[in-house]
Design a protein around this motif. Structure first.
Motif, PDB file in Angstrom:
ATOM      1  N   SER A   3      34.564  34.693  33.605  1.00  0.00           N
ATOM      2  CA  SER A   3      34.982  32.962  33.347  1.00  0.00           C
ATOM      3  C   SER A   3      34.595  32.684  31.976  1.00  0.00           C
ATOM      4  N   LYS A   4      35.125  31.451  31.467  1.00  0.00           N
ATOM      5  CA  LYS A   4      35.069  30.878  30.312  1.00  0.00           C
ATOM      6  C   LYS A   4      33.551  31.089  29.786  1.00  0.00           C
ATOM      7  N   ALA A   5      32.650  30.545  30.902  1.00  0.00           N
ATOM      8  CA  ALA A   5      30.977  30.559  30.670  1.00  0.00           C
ATOM      9  C   ALA A   5      30.700  31.933  30.418  1.00  0.00           C
ATOM     10  N   SER A   6      31.146  33.047  30.983  1.00  0.00           N
ATOM     11  CA  SER A   6      30.472  34.392  30.798  1.00  0.00           C
ATOM     12  C   SER A   6      30.839  34.743  29.491  1.00  0.00           C
ATOM     13  N   ILE A   7      32.139  34.491  28.983  1.00  0.00           N
ATOM     14  CA  ILE A   7      32.322  34.725  27.652  1.00  0.00           C
ATOM     15  C   ILE A   7      31.395  34.116  26.349  1.00  0.00           C
ATOM     16  N   LEU A   8      31.048  33.032  26.778  1.00  0.00           N
ATOM     17  CA  LEU A   8      30.326  32.217  25.800  1.00  0.00           C
ATOM     18  C   LEU A   8      28.761  32.720  25.597  1.00  0.00           C
ATOM     19  N   LEU A   9      28.426  33.144  26.873  1.00  0.00           N
ATOM     20  CA  LEU A   9      27.134  33.719  26.912  1.00  0.00           C
ATOM     21  C   LEU A   9      27.364  35.118  26.553  1.00  0.00           C
ATOM     22  N   GLN A  10      26.142  35.862  25.674  1.00  0.00           N
ATOM     23  CA  GLN A  10      26.310  37.136  25.795  1.00  0.00           C
ATOM     24  C   GLN A  10      25.154  37.890  26.601  1.00  0.00           C
ATOM     25  N   ASP A  11      25.652  39.016  26.920  1.00  0.00           N
ATOM     26  CA  ASP A  11      24.822  39.821  28.052  1.00  0.00           C
ATOM     27  C   ASP A  11      23.401  39.679  27.610  1.00  0.00           C
ATOM     28  N   SER A  12      22.982  39.904  26.203  1.00  0.00           N
ATOM     29  CA  SER A  12      21.699  39.621  25.992  1.00  0.00           C
ATOM     30  C   SER A  12      20.951  38.647  26.248  1.00  0.00           C
ATOM     31  N   GLU A  13      21.666  37.464  26.157  1.00  0.00           N
ATOM     32  CA  GLU A  13      21.228  35.868  26.396  1.00  0.00           C
ATOM     33  C   GLU A  13      21.015  36.068  27.781  1.00  0.00           C
ATOM     34  N   THR A  21      13.197  33.129  33.451  1.00  0.00           N
ATOM     35  CA  THR A  21      13.462  32.213  34.380  1.00  0.00           C
ATOM     36  C   THR A  21      13.557  32.767  35.853  1.00  0.00           C
ATOM     37  N   GLY A  22      13.694  34.091  36.079  1.00  0.00           N
ATOM     38  CA  GLY A  22      13.886  34.456  37.384  1.00  0.00           C
ATOM     39  C   GLY A  22      15.450  34.319  37.950  1.00  0.00           C
ATOM     40  N   PHE A  23      16.263  33.580  37.385  1.00  0.00           N
ATOM     41  CA  PHE A  23      17.615  33.442  37.813  1.00  0.00           C
ATOM     42  C   PHE A  23      18.455  34.682  37.631  1.00  0.00           C
ATOM     43  N   SER A  24      19.229  34.937  38.595  1.00  0.00           N
ATOM     44  CA  SER A  24      20.342  36.146  38.673  1.00  0.00           C
ATOM     45  C   SER A  24      21.393  35.809  37.454  1.00  0.00           C
ATOM     46  N   PRO A  25      21.727  36.870  36.932  1.00  0.00           N
ATOM     47  CA  PRO A  25      22.962  36.901  35.944  1.00  0.00           C
ATOM     48  C   PRO A  25      24.013  35.613  36.498  1.00  0.00           C
ATOM     49  N   HIS A  26      24.449  36.062  37.958  1.00  0.00           N
ATOM     50  CA  HIS A  26      25.531  34.794  38.544  1.00  0.00           C
ATOM     51  C   HIS A  26      25.145  33.582  38.399  1.00  0.00           C
ATOM     52  N   GLN A  27      23.847  33.302  38.787  1.00  0.00           N
ATOM     53  CA  GLN A  27      23.273  31.889  38.836  1.00  0.00           C
ATOM     54  C   GLN A  27      23.305  31.412  37.451  1.00  0.00           C
ATOM     55  N   ILE A  28      23.062  32.165  36.448  1.00  0.00           N
ATOM     56  CA  ILE A  28      23.074  31.760  34.849  1.00  0.00           C
ATOM     57  C   ILE A  28      24.170  31.238  34.484  1.00  0.00           C
ATOM     58  N   VAL A  29      25.273  31.993  34.807  1.00  0.00           N
ATOM     59  CA  VAL A  29      26.831  31.863  34.235  1.00  0.00           C
ATOM     60  C   VAL A  29      27.327  30.699  35.113  1.00  0.00           C
ATOM     61  N   ARG A  30      27.025  30.510  36.497  1.00  0.00           N
ATOM     62  CA  ARG A  30      27.531  29.264  37.158  1.00  0.00           C
ATOM     63  C   ARG A  30      26.656  27.986  36.390  1.00  0.00           C
ATOM     64  N   LEU A  31      25.426  28.147  36.009  1.00  0.00           N
ATOM     65  CA  LEU A  31      24.512  26.891  35.673  1.00  0.00           C
ATOM     66  C   LEU A  31      25.020  26.396  34.068  1.00  0.00           C
ATOM     67  N   TYR A  32      25.381  27.675  33.398  1.00  0.00           N
ATOM     68  CA  TYR A  32      26.019  27.575  32.165  1.00  0.00           C
ATOM     69  C   TYR A  32      27.088  26.890  32.108  1.00  0.00           C
ATOM     70  N   MET A 183      10.036  21.579  46.790  1.00  0.00           N
ATOM     71  CA  MET A 183      10.715  21.532  45.448  1.00  0.00           C
ATOM     72  C   MET A 183      11.488  22.651  44.859  1.00  0.00           C
ATOM     73  N   SER A 184      12.483  23.067  46.059  1.00  0.00           N
ATOM     74  CA  SER A 184      13.331  24.271  45.712  1.00  0.00           C
ATOM     75  C   SER A 184      14.781  23.409  45.883  1.00  0.00           C
ATOM     76  N   ILE A 185      15.622  23.921  45.136  1.00  0.00           N
ATOM     77  CA  ILE A 185      17.229  23.395  45.225  1.00  0.00           C
ATOM     78  C   ILE A 185      17.792  24.690  45.859  1.00  0.00           C
ATOM     79  N   ARG A 186      18.323  24.424  46.922  1.00  0.00           N
ATOM     80  CA  ARG A 186      18.986  25.679  48.021  1.00  0.00           C
ATOM     81  C   ARG A 186      20.073  26.232  47.191  1.00  0.00           C
ATOM     82  N   PHE A 187      21.089  25.355  46.253  1.00  0.00           N
ATOM     83  CA  PHE A 187      22.186  26.006  45.939  1.00  0.00           C
ATOM     84  C   PHE A 187      21.879  27.103  44.632  1.00  0.00           C
ATOM     85  N   LEU A 188      20.351  27.039  44.471  1.00  0.00           N
ATOM     86  CA  LEU A 188      20.066  28.151  43.544  1.00  0.00           C
ATOM     87  C   LEU A 188      19.665  29.451  43.918  1.00  0.00           C
ATOM     88  N   ASN A 189      19.841  29.396  45.430  1.00  0.00           N
ATOM     89  CA  ASN A 189      19.424  30.860  45.917  1.00  0.00           C
ATOM     90  C   ASN A 189      20.583  31.937  45.717  1.00  0.00           C
TER      91      ASN A 189
END
Length: 189
Positions: A3-13, A21-32, A183-189
């Protein structure tokens, strides 16, 4: 195809954010992607106004307090993606053996405590408790009833007799509350 978001974020970032944070790479890209969509000025920062365009925050009685939490790291002008992710980590569901400093019971309790500690003095006063109760219930409960709730809460929580609730007193009161769940947001699962 990325996705465009994954292109703008480097793998190292992505890896650094995942470790922090403990987020998965997929969650990070979605949140980005969400972050980029909220950044209406395309400057890499979210303003308070950007946050308040989120419908769920705009209608939440504590929306202003929640938005304020994103700005607690001292950057009043805007929140970058890393700061955005650190704050969201407080709402990531806790998974066994996958907690970190940003996402554990104590971190969630500190976040909740800060919602009530309006002046940032690490104590919740009766006036602060009343102000937050007003935010939550509006005019649905009389002033006397709200005062009674605030007084009873302070009396039950205040162990050192100073008329305020310190963080350790707050933690004690919250012992039986499942903050991990609440205090948990389910969409972050």
């Amino acid at each position: 195809m990325g996705s465009k978001a994954s292109i703008l974020l480097q793998d190292s970032e992505i890896e650094e954010i995942q470790r922090e944070t403990g987020f998965s790479p997929h969650q990070i890209v979605r949140l980005y992607s969400r972050f980029i969509a909220l950044d209406k000025t395309n400057n890499g920062y979210l303003s308070r106004e950007d946050f308040l365009r989120i419908p769920e925050l705009a209608i939440n009685p504590l929306g202003d307090r929640i938005v304020h939490a994103f700005f607690m790291e001292g950057n009043e002008d805007g929140v970058n993606f890393r700061e955005f992710m650190r704050t969201l980590a407080s709402f990531r569901p806790i998974q066994e053996k996958k907690t970190n400093d940003l996402n554990n019971r104590e971190a969630k309790l500190k976040f909740a405590f800060k919602m009530y500690d309006l002046d940032g003095d690490d104590k919740i006063s009766r006036d602060e408790l009343l102000a937050v109760l007003h935010m939550m219930v509006g005019a649905n409960i009389s002033e006397d009833q709200l005062g009674s709730i605030a007084d009873r809460t302070i009396t039950e929580a205040d162990q050192d007799g100073d008329g305020m609730i310190a963080f350790d007193e707050f933690v004690k009161v919250m012992e039986r509350v499942d903050v991990e769940q609440k205090m948990s947001i389910r969409f972050l699962n």
